[in-house]
Design an enzyme around this catalytic site. Sequence first.
Site, PDB file in Angstrom:
ATOM      1  N   CYS A  83      -0.843   9.246   3.379  1.00  0.00           N
ATOM      2  CA  CYS A  83      -0.504   8.030   1.785  1.00  0.00           C
ATOM      3  C   CYS A  83      -2.036   8.887   1.515  1.00  0.00           C
ATOM      4  O   CYS A  83      -2.044   8.716   0.714  1.00  0.00           O
ATOM      5  CB  CYS A  83      -0.887   7.028   2.122  1.00  0.00           C
ATOM      6  SG  CYS A  83      -1.524   6.093   3.385  1.00  0.00           S
TER       7      CYS A  83
ATOM      8  N   GLU B  58       0.845  -1.478  -0.703  1.00  0.00           N
ATOM      9  CA  GLU B  58      -0.049  -0.282   0.086  1.00  0.00           C
ATOM     10  C   GLU B  58       1.237   1.030   0.005  1.00  0.00           C
ATOM     11  O   GLU B  58       1.062   1.531   0.802  1.00  0.00           O
ATOM     12  CB  GLU B  58      -1.022   0.126   0.856  1.00  0.00           C
ATOM     13  CG  GLU B  58      -1.960   1.020   1.001  1.00  0.00           C
ATOM     14  CD  GLU B  58      -1.718   2.293   1.723  1.00  0.00           C
ATOM     15  OE1 GLU B  58      -1.249   3.157   0.942  1.00  0.00           O
ATOM     16  OE2 GLU B  58      -1.169   2.327   2.975  1.00  0.00           O
TER      17      GLU B  58
END
Length: 510
Positions: free
Chosen positions: A288, A254
Amino acid sequence: MSRSTASGTNLHYINGEWTSGTGSETFESESPATGETLATFQRGTEADVDRALEAADEAFEEWRELSAIDRAEYLWEIYHELRDRHEELGEIVSRECGKEISEGKADVTEAWHMVEWAAGNARHPHGDVVPSEIGSKDAYMRRKPRGVIGCISPWNFPVAIPFWHMAIALVEGNTVVWKPAEQTPWCAQIIAEMFEDAGIPDGVFNMVQGFGDAGAAITDDERVDTVLFTGSAEVGHEIAGKVGGEPGKLAACEMGGKNGIVVTEEADLDTAVHSAVMSSFKTTGQRCVSSERLIVHEDVYDEFKQRFVDIAQDIAVGDPLEEDTFMGPAIEADHVEKIRRHNELAREEGANVLVDRFELEAEEIPDDHEDGHWVGPFVYEIDYESDLRCLNEECFGPHVALLEYSGDIEDAVEIHNDTPYGLAGAIISEDYRQINYFRDHADIGLAYANLPCIGAEVQLPFGGVKKSGNGYPSAREAIEAVTERTAWTMNNSKEIEMAQGLSADITTDD
């Protein structure tokens, strides 16, 4: 057993023991807000990783033979400790990674939510019964642990994300070798202490502190069956490329994003501005899922811009331990320099700068915090062009572009999707048709409506598409990465009957 040397240097945790390992180098945890040293740690070597992997490999067979429920019992001990130490650990998170205190506490809460989900899942039904073409056959799916799981976690969620990876991996019967982020080793030390206190069997959980060379030693080793990684796109793609070339080995990575919020002409502007400020400036833009692009319809652009800019000019930057702080410092000096370069790039590409608080005024920096890594919001507007680097490269800071669009929701989503990333995004609109179009056509893994594009919950998959990821290292989807599926078919008849009408008759020359 001592967890540090006589000089106070904290150790690795390998095969049930605290060890200084084979290396002589140490490194320090530093407060991003003050620059002070918080603690000193041993720097791991490839030999330390090798020992940890050997321990995990040897412990696997015995660990997998326990029931999932028995394995989860160790996690329940940690769950209770996370809850009991919520305030204390939340403050440590804020001190070590610079997040304001409510975020530090939320990091710990998210960790216990993940442990609760993973441990509770041990008592839930597993596998699937699948109908067979043949009435006398039973067919179903079983899951088996893959083996040794290498976990590499980031600094911005130093307690929550390690448990995304490790809680699921362990309950499913795997063993773990963990390399935490070098910026937040103190948080990692406390997590390792929790596993020791819970009595986890030797070799099942291992932690090696260190830098990228230690992480590479984990990902490159043939004994590692799955790599769970959360971090930068550059490192994640390198890991995915290496692991993808090894048969039987998996990587769930990820990574970052260049996330956008679409504000349509049907938006409630109170919701739009609130969502954009949260998405752009929480965690100092160091998530993120932080939003660096605000795509706003021409009918509401001027009002939205004025309101967003007014707040950005006054957003409270300060001591992360103070409750009236909204934005803390950046993680480290190198990251401050990275944010500066992105801000300069936007100027070079023609940005009209609306807010530039990159270098805070002296009076904005808290007393005795002059050595911290301080940055403030940087907001600009720019005409949309597909090949602008400032609209395609992730900054990972409070760096925000305003883009004005005309036309319909299709036009907004086209701009939104015009980035190499595809992690998170949001739409602000009171028109359900616009909302549903965004939901169905935005190239992202995490989509929000009338909300900031932050705030994921542990029971939902977390990951993206395109350059943002190749897996979901949390919740149910992480189970796919740490287990193998076996399709099991059993015959209940004395006769053998085959599917697809295949003959089961055996003929011979006689």
